[in-house]
Design a protein around this motif. Structure first.
Motif, PDB file in Angstrom:
ATOM      1  N   CYS A 150       0.840  -1.195   0.000  1.00 17.30           N
ATOM      2  CA  CYS A 150       0.000   0.000   0.000  1.00 17.30           C
ATOM      3  C   CYS A 150       0.879   1.251   0.000  1.00 17.30           C
ATOM      4  O   CYS A 150       2.088   1.180   0.226  1.00 17.30           O
ATOM      5  CB  CYS A 150      -0.925   0.013   1.219  1.00 17.30           C
ATOM      6  SG  CYS A 150      -2.170  -1.305   1.202  1.00 17.30           S
ATOM      7  N   ARG A 191       5.474   3.413  -1.687  1.00 16.99           N
ATOM      8  CA  ARG A 191       4.902   2.104  -1.433  1.00 16.99           C
ATOM      9  C   ARG A 191       5.580   1.438  -0.240  1.00 16.99           C
ATOM     10  O   ARG A 191       6.796   1.527  -0.078  1.00 16.99           O
ATOM     11  CB  ARG A 191       5.041   1.219  -2.675  1.00 16.99           C
ATOM     12  CG  ARG A 191       4.198  -0.039  -2.615  1.00 16.99           C
ATOM     13  CD  ARG A 191       4.064  -0.673  -3.972  1.00 16.99           C
ATOM     14  NE  ARG A 191       5.315  -1.240  -4.427  1.00 16.99           N
ATOM     15  CZ  ARG A 191       5.402  -2.340  -5.168  1.00 16.99           C
ATOM     16  NH1 ARG A 191       4.301  -2.946  -5.547  1.00 16.99           N
ATOM     17  NH2 ARG A 191       6.561  -2.796  -5.563  1.00 16.99           N
ATOM     18  N   ARG A 231      -5.482   3.264   0.978  1.00 20.79           N
ATOM     19  CA  ARG A 231      -5.821   2.091   0.176  1.00 20.79           C
ATOM     20  C   ARG A 231      -7.195   2.282  -0.458  1.00 20.79           C
ATOM     21  O   ARG A 231      -8.219   1.979   0.144  1.00 20.79           O
ATOM     22  CB  ARG A 231      -5.798   0.813   1.030  1.00 20.79           C
ATOM     23  CG  ARG A 231      -5.996  -0.446   0.200  1.00 20.79           C
ATOM     24  CD  ARG A 231      -5.721  -1.705   0.970  1.00 20.79           C
ATOM     25  NE  ARG A 231      -6.733  -1.967   1.991  1.00 20.79           N
ATOM     26  CZ  ARG A 231      -6.879  -3.137   2.607  1.00 20.79           C
ATOM     27  NH1 ARG A 231      -6.066  -4.141   2.310  1.00 20.79           N
ATOM     28  NH2 ARG A 231      -7.793  -3.297   3.525  1.00 20.79           N
ATOM     29  N   GLY A 248      -1.456  -0.981  -4.630  1.00 14.64           N
ATOM     30  CA  GLY A 248      -1.920  -0.598  -3.302  1.00 14.64           C
ATOM     31  C   GLY A 248      -3.409  -0.489  -3.142  1.00 14.64           C
ATOM     32  O   GLY A 248      -3.891   0.043  -2.140  1.00 14.64           O
ATOM     33  N   THR A 253      -4.231   7.359  -4.013  1.00 13.39           N
ATOM     34  CA  THR A 253      -3.345   6.894  -2.946  1.00 13.39           C
ATOM     35  C   THR A 253      -2.422   7.991  -2.433  1.00 13.39           C
ATOM     36  O   THR A 253      -1.721   7.791  -1.437  1.00 13.39           O
ATOM     37  CB  THR A 253      -2.468   5.723  -3.426  1.00 13.39           C
ATOM     38  OG1 THR A 253      -1.707   6.140  -4.567  1.00 13.39           O
ATOM     39  CG2 THR A 253      -3.316   4.513  -3.788  1.00 13.39           C
TER      40      THR A 253
END
Length: 370
Positions: free
Chosen positions: A41, A145, A166, A192, A293
């Protein structure tokens, strides 16, 4: 039977379609996930860590001493100590005024008398405060990430959950596109996203619309049924249920893709063919996920082209690349084989207004694998 869908006379430029998808989108709210679930994620902002170790500790079993007191000590000239040294084991806090740990066989202790058989330097056999984790550092950098080494830091700091962003990705598979659905779902998880998949009961408009129901998500993807065949109805279903912004994108491959919205949720209709979906996924869907994200811009690698890339003006062309001898070798331009997709290390999109790039020209390519 008349085809239910038709491409417009002029295709929508890729930049225009992408801008429409991104308009008004903000990163989703962070959630705290267990470490295993947070892997892959995108990290959200998080507080700085305390120093690890929190104070100087022994890195090995041995005798805790002060290095300056041991100058001149050797096996030929043992140095007697005024007081017996303290014995420490790995992980023990270092006694006050001690800054080194000597191995057991370098100190001879006979009753109350101890003598040292070697010199030492400050820090020898010691893990300094903050040596493992510097005070104020982060488990993971926000916008990047979460990878396994981040989880190692979290566990060392006794952190059980990480804050990540997420987004929920809802995938509607039109019957007949299962292989492509798996490719997209796996790519989405790697980016993610939390992926929820559902298959429409059939390829007709009503069945596809029914699959949209209860699709509470941040991004909706349909796969298959985007062309102009007699059983293609995904675009018609989007127009019936929500807002169709564009059908027919000036992207090769991927020209039958469509974009729209269901309320405030962006929708991308991907073609069912793997090569068509692959290009449209990277060109349209990944930038949307990156926005949701809060991911920092993807890093590009600049290398010269080993041979020319020729492109048609008016169509953005998706190019797959392989690194060979510090140069980018084009594997496929505009038409992608499954072998090229499997071998490719990076990609670029030739803008619609460009005729391509000359051999030897340095170009920025985005990595397909991290």
């Amino acid at each position: 039977m008349v085809p239910t869908q038709r491409l417009p006379a002029s295709l929508t430029p890729l930049d225009t379609a992408l801008s429409a998808l991104l308009r008004g989108l903000e990163p989703v709210q962070p959630v705290a996930l267990p470490l295993a679930d947070a892997l892959r994620c995108i990290a959200a902002e998080m507080p700085g860590l305390p120093a690890q170790p929190p104070h100087d500790v022994a890195a090995t079993d041995g005798w805790a001493l002060r290095a300056n007191d041991l100058v001149g000590a050797s096996s030929y000239s043992p140095l007697p100590l005024a007081a017996s040294p303290a014995w420490v084991e790995a992980g023990d806090a270092m006694p006050a005024a001690c800054d080194c740990v000597l191995d057991a066989d370098l100190v001879e202790v006979t009753g109350p008398i101890a003598q040292v058989l070697a010199e030492a330097i400050p820090g020898q056999g010691v893990r300094r405060k903050g040596q493992d984790i510097a005070e104020g550092s982060f488990v993971a950098e926000a916008g990047r990430r979460v990878v396994p080494r981040n989880l190692m830091l979290a566990r060392a700091a006794e952190i059980e959950r990480l804050k990540v962003r997420r987004p929920r990705l809802h995938v509607v598979n039109i019957p007949g596109a299962t292989a492509t659905t798996n490719l997209v779902a796996e790519s989405a998880r790697s980016a993610g996203a939390e992926v929820i998949s559902r298959e429409a009961g059939a390829r007709d408009v009503g069945s596809i619309v029914a699959a949209f129901e209860d699709a509470a998500c941040d991004l909706l993807i349909t796969i298959g049924g985007s062309g102009v065949g007699r059983t293609d109805a995904a675009v018609s279903a989007l127009a019936a249920r929500g807002e169709l912004i564009a059908h027919g994108i000036a992207l090769q491959p991927g020209r039958t893709a469509a974009v729209g919205r269901l309320g405030a949720t962006p929708v991308i209709v991907l073609p069912g063919a793997p090569d068509q979906a692959f290009a449209a996924w990277w060109a349209l869907a990944l930038p949307v996920l990156d926005r949701l994200t809060g991911r920092r811009p993807r890093k590009a690698l600049s290398l010269p082209l080993s041979r020319k890339i020729a492109s048609l003006v008016g169509i953005a062309e998706f190019v797959l690349l392989e690194r060979q001898r510090d140069a980018w070798m084009p594997l496929a331009v505009g038409e992608l084989s499954l072998d090229a997709i499997a071998r490719a290390q990076a990609f670029l999109v030739v803008p619609g207004g460009s005729e391509g790039f000359a051999a030897g020209m340095a170009i920025d390519a985005y990595m397909l694998r991290e």
